[in-house]
Scaffold this motif. Structure first.
Motif, PDB file in Angstrom:
ATOM      1  N   VAL A  74       0.907  -1.097  -0.275  1.00 14.51           N
ATOM      2  CA  VAL A  74       0.161   0.012   0.197  1.00 14.51           C
ATOM      3  C   VAL A  74       1.007   1.332  -0.013  1.00 14.51           C
ATOM      4  CG1 VAL A  74      -1.635  -1.322   1.128  1.00 14.51           C
ATOM      5  CG2 VAL A  74      -0.229   0.214   2.436  1.00 14.51           C
ATOM      6  N   ASP A  75       0.467   2.398  -0.492  1.00 11.95           N
ATOM      7  CA  ASP A  75       1.253   3.564  -0.820  1.00 11.95           C
ATOM      8  C   ASP A  75       0.918   4.556   0.356  1.00 11.95           C
ATOM      9  OD1 ASP A  75       1.872   2.899  -3.504  1.00 11.95           O
ATOM     10  OD2 ASP A  75      -0.255   2.722  -3.677  1.00 11.95           O
ATOM     11  N   GLY A  76       0.202   4.502   1.256  1.00 11.64           N
ATOM     12  CA  GLY A  76      -0.009   5.473   2.489  1.00 11.64           C
ATOM     13  C   GLY A  76      -1.176   5.253   3.455  1.00 11.64           C
ATOM     14  N   PHE A  77      -1.390   6.087   4.258  1.00 16.88           N
ATOM     15  CA  PHE A  77      -2.651   5.959   5.329  1.00 16.88           C
ATOM     16  C   PHE A  77      -3.229   6.964   5.464  1.00 16.88           C
ATOM     17  CE2 PHE A  77       0.979   2.921   5.799  1.00 16.88           C
ATOM     18  CZ  PHE A  77       0.340   1.929   5.945  1.00 16.88           C
ATOM     19  N   ARG A  78      -4.468   7.152   5.629  1.00 11.25           N
ATOM     20  CA  ARG A  78      -5.380   8.318   6.360  1.00 11.25           C
ATOM     21  C   ARG A  78      -5.882   7.992   7.633  1.00 11.25           C
ATOM     22  NH1 ARG A  78     -10.507   8.857   8.688  1.00 11.25           N
ATOM     23  NH2 ARG A  78     -11.253  11.094   8.180  1.00 11.25           N
ATOM     24  N   PHE A  79      -5.226   8.689   8.622  1.00 14.95           N
ATOM     25  CA  PHE A  79      -5.299   8.418   9.880  1.00 14.95           C
ATOM     26  C   PHE A  79      -6.771   9.048  10.580  1.00 14.95           C
ATOM     27  CE2 PHE A  79      -1.024   7.546   9.170  1.00 14.95           C
ATOM     28  CZ  PHE A  79      -0.527   6.424   9.863  1.00 14.95           C
ATOM     29  N   ASP A  80      -7.650   7.960  11.070  1.00 16.57           N
ATOM     30  CA  ASP A  80      -8.958   8.372  11.533  1.00 16.57           C
ATOM     31  C   ASP A  80      -8.469   9.058  13.101  1.00 16.57           C
ATOM     32  OD1 ASP A  80     -11.871   8.366  12.052  1.00 16.57           O
ATOM     33  OD2 ASP A  80     -11.442   7.056  13.624  1.00 16.57           O
ATOM     34  N   LEU A  81      -9.215  10.324  13.227  1.00 17.96           N
ATOM     35  CA  LEU A  81      -8.985  11.166  14.779  1.00 17.96           C
ATOM     36  C   LEU A  81      -7.495  10.923  15.057  1.00 17.96           C
ATOM     37  CD1 LEU A  81     -12.002   9.317  16.548  1.00 17.96           C
ATOM     38  CD2 LEU A  81     -12.037  11.705  15.182  1.00 17.96           C
ATOM     39  N   ALA A  82      -6.789  11.530  14.193  1.00 15.50           N
ATOM     40  CA  ALA A  82      -5.409  11.452  14.267  1.00 15.50           C
ATOM     41  C   ALA A  82      -4.893  12.390  15.377  1.00 15.50           C
ATOM     42  CB  ALA A  82      -4.610  11.835  13.096  1.00 15.50           C
ATOM     43  N   ARG A 139       2.672   7.964   2.031  1.00 14.81           N
ATOM     44  CA  ARG A 139       1.691   9.008   2.282  1.00 14.81           C
ATOM     45  C   ARG A 139       1.400   8.884   3.786  1.00 14.81           C
ATOM     46  NH1 ARG A 139       1.263  11.983  -2.617  1.00 14.81           N
ATOM     47  NH2 ARG A 139       1.359  10.694  -4.354  1.00 14.81           N
ATOM     48  N   MET A 140       1.283  10.084   4.463  1.00 16.69           N
ATOM     49  CA  MET A 140       0.637   9.998   5.837  1.00 16.69           C
ATOM     50  C   MET A 140      -0.221  11.192   5.843  1.00 16.69           C
ATOM     51  SD  MET A 140       2.523   7.531   6.904  1.00 16.69           S
ATOM     52  CE  MET A 140       2.349   7.315   8.690  1.00 16.69           C
ATOM     53  N   ILE A 141      -1.500  11.111   5.994  1.00 17.41           N
ATOM     54  CA  ILE A 141      -2.584  11.960   5.877  1.00 17.41           C
ATOM     55  C   ILE A 141      -3.559  11.748   7.653  1.00 17.41           C
ATOM     56  CG2 ILE A 141      -4.520  12.687   4.645  1.00 17.41           C
ATOM     57  CD1 ILE A 141      -3.743  10.783   2.534  1.00 17.41           C
ATOM     58  N   ALA A 142      -3.595  13.013   7.891  1.00 18.92           N
ATOM     59  CA  ALA A 142      -4.431  12.948   9.296  1.00 18.92           C
ATOM     60  C   ALA A 142      -5.610  13.456   9.130  1.00 18.92           C
ATOM     61  CB  ALA A 142      -3.423  14.088  10.395  1.00 18.92           C
ATOM     62  N   GLU A 143      -6.452  13.012   9.876  1.00 21.17           N
ATOM     63  CA  GLU A 143      -7.902  13.689  10.066  1.00 21.17           C
ATOM     64  C   GLU A 143      -7.453  14.454  11.563  1.00 21.17           C
ATOM     65  OE1 GLU A 143     -12.715  12.625  10.649  1.00 21.17           O
ATOM     66  OE2 GLU A 143     -11.133  11.436  11.660  1.00 21.17           O
ATOM     67  N   PRO A 144      -7.272  15.657  11.176  1.00 25.46           N
ATOM     68  CA  PRO A 144      -6.484  16.469  12.372  1.00 25.46           C
ATOM     69  C   PRO A 144      -7.490  16.857  13.531  1.00 25.46           C
ATOM     70  CG  PRO A 144      -6.981  17.821  10.642  1.00 25.46           C
ATOM     71  CD  PRO A 144      -7.379  16.566  10.051  1.00 25.46           C
ATOM     72  N   TRP A 145      -8.391  16.026  14.041  1.00 25.84           N
ATOM     73  CA  TRP A 145      -9.443  16.341  15.139  1.00 25.84           C
ATOM     74  C   TRP A 145      -9.665  15.166  15.831  1.00 25.84           C
ATOM     75  CZ3 TRP A 145     -10.926  17.843  10.158  1.00 25.84           C
ATOM     76  CH2 TRP A 145     -11.773  16.959   9.431  1.00 25.84           C
ATOM     77  N   ASP A 146     -10.087  15.284  17.183  1.00 28.64           N
ATOM     78  CA  ASP A 146     -10.740  14.193  18.161  1.00 28.64           C
ATOM     79  C   ASP A 146     -11.644  15.079  19.023  1.00 28.64           C
ATOM     80  OD1 ASP A 146      -9.149  15.243  19.943  1.00 28.64           O
ATOM     81  OD2 ASP A 146      -7.740  13.555  20.372  1.00 28.64           O
ATOM     82  N   PRO A 162       5.944  18.405   9.881  1.00 22.98           N
ATOM     83  CA  PRO A 162       6.022  18.385   8.468  1.00 22.98           C
ATOM     84  C   PRO A 162       6.238  16.796   7.819  1.00 22.98           C
ATOM     85  CG  PRO A 162       7.816  19.958   9.525  1.00 22.98           C
ATOM     86  CD  PRO A 162       6.918  19.216  10.592  1.00 22.98           C
ATOM     87  N   GLY A 163       5.806  16.550   6.646  1.00 20.03           N
ATOM     88  CA  GLY A 163       5.758  15.451   6.032  1.00 20.03           C
ATOM     89  C   GLY A 163       4.340  14.777   6.023  1.00 20.03           C
ATOM     90  N   TRP A 164       3.533  15.605   6.869  1.00 19.19           N
ATOM     91  CA  TRP A 164       1.946  15.118   6.964  1.00 19.19           C
ATOM     92  C   TRP A 164       1.034  16.008   6.066  1.00 19.19           C
ATOM     93  CZ3 TRP A 164      -0.614  11.446   9.665  1.00 19.19           C
ATOM     94  CH2 TRP A 164       0.336  10.538  10.823  1.00 19.19           C
ATOM     95  N   ALA A 165       0.177  15.378   5.417  1.00 22.13           N
ATOM     96  CA  ALA A 165      -1.094  16.039   4.831  1.00 22.13           C
ATOM     97  C   ALA A 165      -2.165  15.995   5.799  1.00 22.13           C
ATOM     98  CB  ALA A 165      -1.292  15.529   3.412  1.00 22.13           C
ATOM     99  N   GLU A 166      -2.931  16.946   5.819  1.00 23.42           N
ATOM    100  CA  GLU A 166      -4.333  16.835   6.485  1.00 23.42           C
ATOM    101  C   GLU A 166      -5.551  17.218   5.737  1.00 23.42           C
ATOM    102  OE1 GLU A 166      -3.619  19.361   9.911  1.00 23.42           O
ATOM    103  OE2 GLU A 166      -1.467  19.409   9.597  1.00 23.42           O
ATOM    104  N   TRP A 167      -6.739  16.535   6.299  1.00 25.30           N
ATOM    105  CA  TRP A 167      -7.865  16.841   5.606  1.00 25.30           C
ATOM    106  C   TRP A 167      -8.405  18.281   6.242  1.00 25.30           C
ATOM    107  CZ3 TRP A 167     -12.327  12.843   5.742  1.00 25.30           C
ATOM    108  CH2 TRP A 167     -12.119  11.706   4.954  1.00 25.30           C
ATOM    109  N   ASN A 168      -8.537  19.138   5.249  1.00 22.36           N
ATOM    110  CA  ASN A 168      -8.765  20.423   5.685  1.00 22.36           C
ATOM    111  C   ASN A 168     -10.148  20.631   5.846  1.00 22.36           C
ATOM    112  OD1 ASN A 168      -9.078  23.130   5.797  1.00 22.36           O
ATOM    113  ND2 ASN A 168      -7.486  23.664   4.340  1.00 22.36           N
TER     114      ASN A 168
END
Length: 692
Positions: free
Chosen positions: A339-347, A377-384, A397-403
């Motif tokens: 796999v090429d990356g991850f989107r992290f739920d409630l990161a 690819r490391m992608i954060a859902e940036p809330w909890d 740095p290095g992370w993308a985030e759901w905006n």
């Protein structure tokens, strides 16, 4: 009697080495660990073996006579003392946290719980019933695979277009596929499905959770299901429901290989913040019975959990062995499954030091230095749901985030709300106020206007209110702040004017998404008009409400598909829409030309007074690069507006997008520079000067 040797404390889980199987299980507080082997259908326990060695808090043993395909589970002994944080109960068969596959599904029964359900002492009263007959069994797996020359696409972030999809939902209603593979990884890897993605132009498939999960008991009792899958019970195995009959991990790997061959990356939506075991009244399926005090963050009163997820518990990533498990899991999916990356739920929960978020938290630091995950690819859902849980823009740095701010702003702007223009402009240019720090690039903003959680794009412009009655929660669940507009009629209508307006609104917001700096993400089915009938929280609807209706695509939705495909193609054609750096009005040549200029309808540049006008809803954006010149005009008023065009190096402007008509690259539609053009109400017009 099976032979038992000491074996090794690492790697974790059941590892076949070609001659036998090593079993290793971490538990810092257990007093004894028993390995239970089962027959081929998982109904009869054939052997129970105490793991003979305990090294560095890992229980382990090697069985030369065990082979791949063997079913197993654990019974872990220790104190049942919830007040001290311990919930050991050897009557409960437990899933190995490192299991690579599961056999069977959970059958909800009171025996699934470590405490006596219904006891006046609640979770303080131990339950002594054996749970083996109702829980899944782990499977010993040979992970060897033939990948051939598989190569990840390794596409630049700036060129990436995400497509969030559900494994079952995308193929469950594909009647042209064999029934046995609909809703599975095999169905998703069928060339007919992949062709749709390729034709659309998306190149990164973000799959909603595929790691093993179960339907919650309360949903099963309501005859509902956990369709979304955000209650993981094991981080190394696949959810069996997405495998075709008789298939295993190889089916997933074939899917990845075929998507890679088509130039499409595979991103997994993962849920390492909590597990399916819930709060103190939840079931004992794995981690809770193995070492509750290590795997979970506990409250000051250790009977209860420190919960920032709203799901009953929070995984304790501060514990080195728990952190190791999560890191091993991530590397497994990258190295073994490609796999090429991850989107992290409630990161945000994963970056917490209890009550506060820390961009240098142990998990985030571990990811940053890991040589394997550096290429993912490391992608954060940036809330909890914990204190100060909204951390948009604060990941390292290095992370993308759901905006999520982008989503809300674009919905409000096109709906016609006041006080939106400055935020709209910021979002279109990649939200530099959030992300332009520590060397982060514009791609760090994952822009979206719809996602699995909320209205679909078609419903966004067909409903003012949520309609979640089917969830059996009296319409109390789901967001109330939808920023949607029904265009005059709630729900379905045959009124041609309203349908035309809804189509235009779809085009407006989709065009905005695809011309914005950052990384765009589309929701499965938005390109062909998928509706959830106004349900904005369809997490429990494993039915046609969520499944893509391939056979119901009419002329309107086919036309919208062509529009979206055309917009993606325009985005890929014009590099000025995909810049890595943030645009701040810097000079791009010796003539003083700036990379970005904002204009008023009268042709003058925007000034402070113009930005401060809370009722302003029309603006022009000029993007300049040495070989490209694009002009984007937006009008969120209901009425048309004349717009004076700025000058162009070529002396004229060519229209390449008109959301009022739905045209992409209309032939021979040019306008002289500095001319005044009519800009239809609720529309976006995109023009090209120097076109690269």
């Amino acid at each position: 009697m099976l032979r038992v040797e000491p074996g090794s404390p690492h790697p974790g889980g059941a590892t076949w080495d070609g001659a036998g199987v090593n079993f290793a299980l971490f538990s810092a507080n257990a007093t004894k660990v028993e390995l239970c082997l089962f027959d081929s259908n998982g109904r009869r326990e054939t052997d129970r073996i105490a793991l003979p060695e305990y090294t560095h808090q890992v229980w382990h043993g090697y069985l030369p006579d065990v082979r791949p395909g063997q079913l197993y589970g654990y019974r872990v002994h220790g104190p049942y003392d919830p007040a001290a944080g311990h919930r050991f109960n050897p009557n409960k068969l437990l899933i190995d946290p490192y299991a690579k596959a599961l056999h069977g599904d959970i059958r909800w029964h009171d025996a699934c719980f470590g405490y006596r359900v219904g006891s006046p002492r609640a979770d303080l009263q131990i339950d002594r019933r054996d749970s083996a007959f109702v829980v899944p069994k782990c499977v010993v797996v040979d992970t060897a695979a033939t990948w051939g020359d598989d190569q990840p696409p390794k596409r630049k972030w700036a060129d990436t277009v995400f497509y969030e999809a559900h494994v079952e939902g995308i193929t469950a209603r594909r009647t042209d596929l064999p029934e046995r593979i609909r809703g599975t990884f095999a169905g998703l890897s069928d060339p007919r499905v992949i062709d749709h993605l390729v034709n659309l132009g998306v190149n990164a498939l973000e799959l909603m959770p595929v790691q093993a999960f179960f339907d919650d008991r309360y949903l099963v009792e309501k005859k509902l299901a956990n369709y979304w899958g955000y209650n993981t019970v094991n981080y190394f195995s696949l959810a069996p429901r997405y495998l075709s009959p008789g298939a295993g991990i190889d089916e997933f790997k074939v899917m990845v290989r075929r998507l890679h061959d088509a130039g499409i990356e595979v991103i997994l939506d993962v849920v390492y913040n909590h597990t399916a075991e819930g709060n103190e009244l939840g079931p004992t399926l794995s981690f809770r019975g193995i070492d509750n005090a290590s795997y979970y963050m506990l409250a000051e009163d250790k009977r209860f959990y420190f919960d920032t997820t709203g799901c009953g518990n929070t995984v304790n990533l501060r514990h080195p062995r728990v952190l190791q498990m999560v890191m091993d899991s991530l590397r497994y999916w990258v190295e073994e499954c490609h796999v090429d990356g991850f989107r992290f739920d409630l990161a945000s929960s994963m970056g917490r030091e209890y009550d506060h978020f820390d961009p240098n938290a142990v998990f985030l630091d571990a990811v940053r230095q890991d040589p394997v995950l550096q290429r993912a690819r490391m992608i954060a859902e940036p809330w909890d749901l914990g204190p100060n849980g909204y951390q948009l823009g604060n990941f390292p740095p290095g992370w993308a985030e759901w905006n999520g701010r982008y989503r809300d702003t674009m919905r409000s702007f096109w709906k016609g709300d006041d006080e939106c223009l400055p935020a709209f402009a910021s979002g279109v240019l990649g939200s530099a106020d959030l992300f332009d720090h520590h060397g982060r690039k514009s791609w760090a903003s994952v822009n979206f206007v719809t996602a699995h959680d909320g209205f679909t794009l078609a419903d966004l412009w067909a409903y003012n209110e949520k309609h979640n009655e089917a969830n059996q929660e009296d319409n109390r669940d789901g967001h109330d702040d939808n920023r949607s507009w029904n265009c005059g009629v709630e729900g379905p209508t045959d009124d041609p004017e309203i349908l035309a307006l809804r189509d235009r609104m779809r085009r407006n917001i989709m065009a905005t998404l695809l011309v914005s700096q950052g990384t765009p993400m589309l929701l499965m089915g938005d390109e062909i008009g998928r509706t959830q009938n106004g349900n904005n929280n369809a997490y429990c609807q494993d039915n046609e409400m969520n499944w893509l209706a391939w056979s119901d695509i009419g002329e309107r939705d086919q036309a919208f598909f062509e529009f979206v495909r055309g917009m993606i193609a325009i985005r890929q054609r014009h590099s000025i829409l995909r810049t890595r750096k943030f645009l701040h009005g810097d000079r791009v040549d010796d003539n003083g030309t700036r990379d970005v200029v904002w204009f008023r309808p009268d042709g003058a540049e925007m000034d402070d007074a113009s930005w401060g006008d809370g009722r302003a809803k029309v603006v022009g954006l000029l993007l300049n690069q040495p070989d490209e010149e694009l002009l984007i005009l937006v009008n969120a008023y209901h009425a048309p507006m004349d717009f004076v065009l700025p000058g162009s190096a070529s002396g004229r402007w060519r229209v390449i997008v008109d959301t009022a008509t739905g045209e992409i690259d209309p032939p021979d539609r040019t306008v002289e520079a500095a001319a005044s053009v009519p800009l239809d109400g609720r529309s976006l017009l995109m023009l090209c000067g120097k076109c690269g």
